[in-house]
Design a protein around this motif. Structure first.
Motif, PDB file in Angstrom:
ATOM      1  N   ASP A 109      42.291  43.351  37.975  1.00  0.00           N
ATOM      2  CA  ASP A 109      42.359  42.036  38.618  1.00  0.00           C
ATOM      3  C   ASP A 109      43.441  42.016  39.691  1.00  0.00           C
ATOM      4  O   ASP A 109      43.248  41.466  40.772  1.00  0.00           O
ATOM      5  CB  ASP A 109      42.650  40.938  37.587  1.00  0.00           C
ATOM      6  N   LEU A 110      44.583  42.624  39.373  1.00  0.00           N
ATOM      7  CA  LEU A 110      45.672  42.709  40.341  1.00  0.00           C
ATOM      8  C   LEU A 110      45.224  43.519  41.560  1.00  0.00           C
ATOM      9  O   LEU A 110      45.451  43.121  42.698  1.00  0.00           O
ATOM     10  CB  LEU A 110      46.898  43.349  39.708  1.00  0.00           C
ATOM     11  N   GLY A 111      44.566  44.646  41.311  1.00  0.00           N
ATOM     12  CA  GLY A 111      44.071  45.474  42.407  1.00  0.00           C
ATOM     13  C   GLY A 111      43.097  44.728  43.298  1.00  0.00           C
ATOM     14  O   GLY A 111      43.145  44.822  44.530  1.00  0.00           O
ATOM     15  N   ARG A 112      42.198  43.955  42.669  1.00  0.00           N
ATOM     16  CA  ARG A 112      41.227  43.164  43.435  1.00  0.00           C
ATOM     17  C   ARG A 112      41.945  42.142  44.305  1.00  0.00           C
ATOM     18  O   ARG A 112      41.620  41.965  45.480  1.00  0.00           O
ATOM     19  CB  ARG A 112      40.259  42.470  42.476  1.00  0.00           C
ATOM     20  N   LEU A 113      42.972  41.484  43.755  1.00  0.00           N
ATOM     21  CA  LEU A 113      43.733  40.498  44.519  1.00  0.00           C
ATOM     22  C   LEU A 113      44.418  41.146  45.715  1.00  0.00           C
ATOM     23  O   LEU A 113      44.380  40.627  46.835  1.00  0.00           O
ATOM     24  CB  LEU A 113      44.767  39.816  43.625  1.00  0.00           C
ATOM     25  N   ILE A 114      45.031  42.302  45.508  1.00  0.00           N
ATOM     26  CA  ILE A 114      45.717  42.994  46.610  1.00  0.00           C
ATOM     27  C   ILE A 114      44.705  43.416  47.672  1.00  0.00           C
ATOM     28  O   ILE A 114      44.944  43.253  48.869  1.00  0.00           O
ATOM     29  CB  ILE A 114      46.538  44.182  46.069  1.00  0.00           C
ATOM     30  N   ARG A 115      43.562  43.945  47.252  1.00  0.00           N
ATOM     31  CA  ARG A 115      42.522  44.341  48.209  1.00  0.00           C
ATOM     32  C   ARG A 115      42.041  43.129  49.019  1.00  0.00           C
ATOM     33  O   ARG A 115      41.887  43.192  50.240  1.00  0.00           O
ATOM     34  CB  ARG A 115      41.348  45.004  47.485  1.00  0.00           C
ATOM     35  N   GLU A 116      41.809  41.992  48.327  1.00  0.00           N
ATOM     36  CA  GLU A 116      41.360  40.776  49.025  1.00  0.00           C
ATOM     37  C   GLU A 116      42.395  40.312  50.037  1.00  0.00           C
ATOM     38  O   GLU A 116      42.061  39.941  51.162  1.00  0.00           O
ATOM     39  CB  GLU A 116      41.077  39.661  48.018  1.00  0.00           C
ATOM     40  N   ARG A 117      43.672  40.343  49.652  1.00  0.00           N
ATOM     41  CA  ARG A 117      44.746  39.940  50.575  1.00  0.00           C
ATOM     42  C   ARG A 117      44.830  40.894  51.761  1.00  0.00           C
ATOM     43  O   ARG A 117      45.034  40.474  52.890  1.00  0.00           O
ATOM     44  CB  ARG A 117      46.093  39.903  49.853  1.00  0.00           C
ATOM     45  N   ARG A 118      44.689  42.188  51.485  1.00  0.00           N
ATOM     46  CA  ARG A 118      44.758  43.188  52.560  1.00  0.00           C
ATOM     47  C   ARG A 118      43.615  42.969  53.551  1.00  0.00           C
ATOM     48  O   ARG A 118      43.828  42.951  54.770  1.00  0.00           O
ATOM     49  CB  ARG A 118      44.687  44.606  51.980  1.00  0.00           C
ATOM     50  N   LYS A 119      42.408  42.783  53.036  1.00  0.00           N
ATOM     51  CA  LYS A 119      41.254  42.587  53.921  1.00  0.00           C
ATOM     52  C   LYS A 119      41.355  41.278  54.691  1.00  0.00           C
ATOM     53  O   LYS A 119      40.996  41.217  55.868  1.00  0.00           O
ATOM     54  CB  LYS A 119      39.963  42.659  53.121  1.00  0.00           C
ATOM     55  N   ALA A 120      41.844  40.224  54.042  1.00  0.00           N
ATOM     56  CA  ALA A 120      42.020  38.944  54.733  1.00  0.00           C
ATOM     57  C   ALA A 120      43.050  39.056  55.855  1.00  0.00           C
ATOM     58  O   ALA A 120      42.947  38.367  56.864  1.00  0.00           O
ATOM     59  CB  ALA A 120      42.442  37.863  53.740  1.00  0.00           C
ATOM     60  N   SER A 121      44.009  39.960  55.669  1.00  0.00           N
ATOM     61  CA  SER A 121      45.018  40.209  56.701  1.00  0.00           C
ATOM     62  C   SER A 121      44.552  41.207  57.742  1.00  0.00           C
ATOM     63  O   SER A 121      45.307  41.562  58.647  1.00  0.00           O
ATOM     64  CB  SER A 121      46.309  40.732  56.053  1.00  0.00           C
ATOM     65  N   LYS A 122      43.318  41.704  57.575  1.00  0.00           N
ATOM     66  CA  LYS A 122      42.719  42.676  58.498  1.00  0.00           C
ATOM     67  C   LYS A 122      43.566  43.946  58.605  1.00  0.00           C
ATOM     68  O   LYS A 122      43.773  44.482  59.692  1.00  0.00           O
ATOM     69  CB  LYS A 122      42.469  42.055  59.860  1.00  0.00           C
ATOM     70  N   LEU A 123      44.051  44.416  57.456  1.00  0.00           N
ATOM     71  CA  LEU A 123      44.845  45.639  57.403  1.00  0.00           C
ATOM     72  C   LEU A 123      44.031  46.751  56.749  1.00  0.00           C
ATOM     73  O   LEU A 123      43.280  46.505  55.813  1.00  0.00           O
ATOM     74  CB  LEU A 123      46.118  45.424  56.580  1.00  0.00           C
TER      75      LEU A 123
END
Length: 189
Positions: free
Chosen positions: A5-19
């Motif tokens: 779940d933590l990994g999914r959250l970090i991935r979602e934040r990274r993609k939302a930041s376009k990184l």
């Protein structure tokens, strides 16, 4: 919160930041493969690494507490009752440290956190600094606490108060698991 779940959250934040993975890794000062493993739930970041990744993604770890459960109902908008066992709780991957949010959310003027940590667990080897003030009280166990160059061991019923812009860190050192209540203003967790 599970590692996946933590990994999914970090991935979602990274993609939302376009990184990209490598851009996030560079910002956080870690390897690209490490970020990939965290996002896939394979690696459990330490509390220190989690804070570094969160900072690189422009969010704070407290948002994990905010997202872990729905908003609690209030009696009139100003009063919130948070029952034991139903509070927002985060157990940090790679550690046995658990935090529960005692205040209703992180949008108030202070955050209040219930901290649980077994002997040897702590905030990490490097000190933290941020805006505001903190106060904590040990309820059970013992806590070694560093602020700047000073060091104390806090036993049950001992408290500490300090400006959060001073470098600080802690470690559970008692024979019993540490239980403490921590107050931070403004909320920065």
């Amino acid at each position: 919160m599970e590692a996946s779940d933590l990994g999914r959250l970090i991935r979602e934040r990274r993609k939302a930041s376009k990184l990209t993975l490598s851009q996030l890794a560079e910002r956080a000062g870690v390897s690209t493969s490490y970020v990939s493993q965290v996002e896939r739930g394979i690696a459990n970041p330490t509390l220190s690494s989690l804070k570094t990744l969160a900072l690189a993604l422009d969010f704070n770890i407290g948002s994990l507490l905010e997202q872990s459960q729905p908003e609690f109902p209030t009696a009139d908008g100003d009063v919130a009752v948070l029952r034991a066992g139903r509070r927002r709780r985060v157990v940090y991957p790679g550690s046995e440290i658990a935090n529960e949010l005692l205040s209703p959310n992180l949008r108030k003027r202070m955050e209040i956190i219930w901290v649980e940590a077994p002997r040897g667990q702590g905030s990490g080897g490097h000190p933290h600094q941020h805006e505001g003030e903190e106060c904590g009280v040990v309820l059970q166990g013992a806590m070694r606490f560093w602020v700047g160059d000073q060091e104390w061991v806090l036993d049950p019923r001992d408290s500490i108060y300090f400006p959060s812009n001073l470098p600080h860190r802690w470690e559970s050192v008692g024979t019993d698991d540490l239980i403490a209540v921590w107050i931070i203003t403004p909320p920065t967790f």
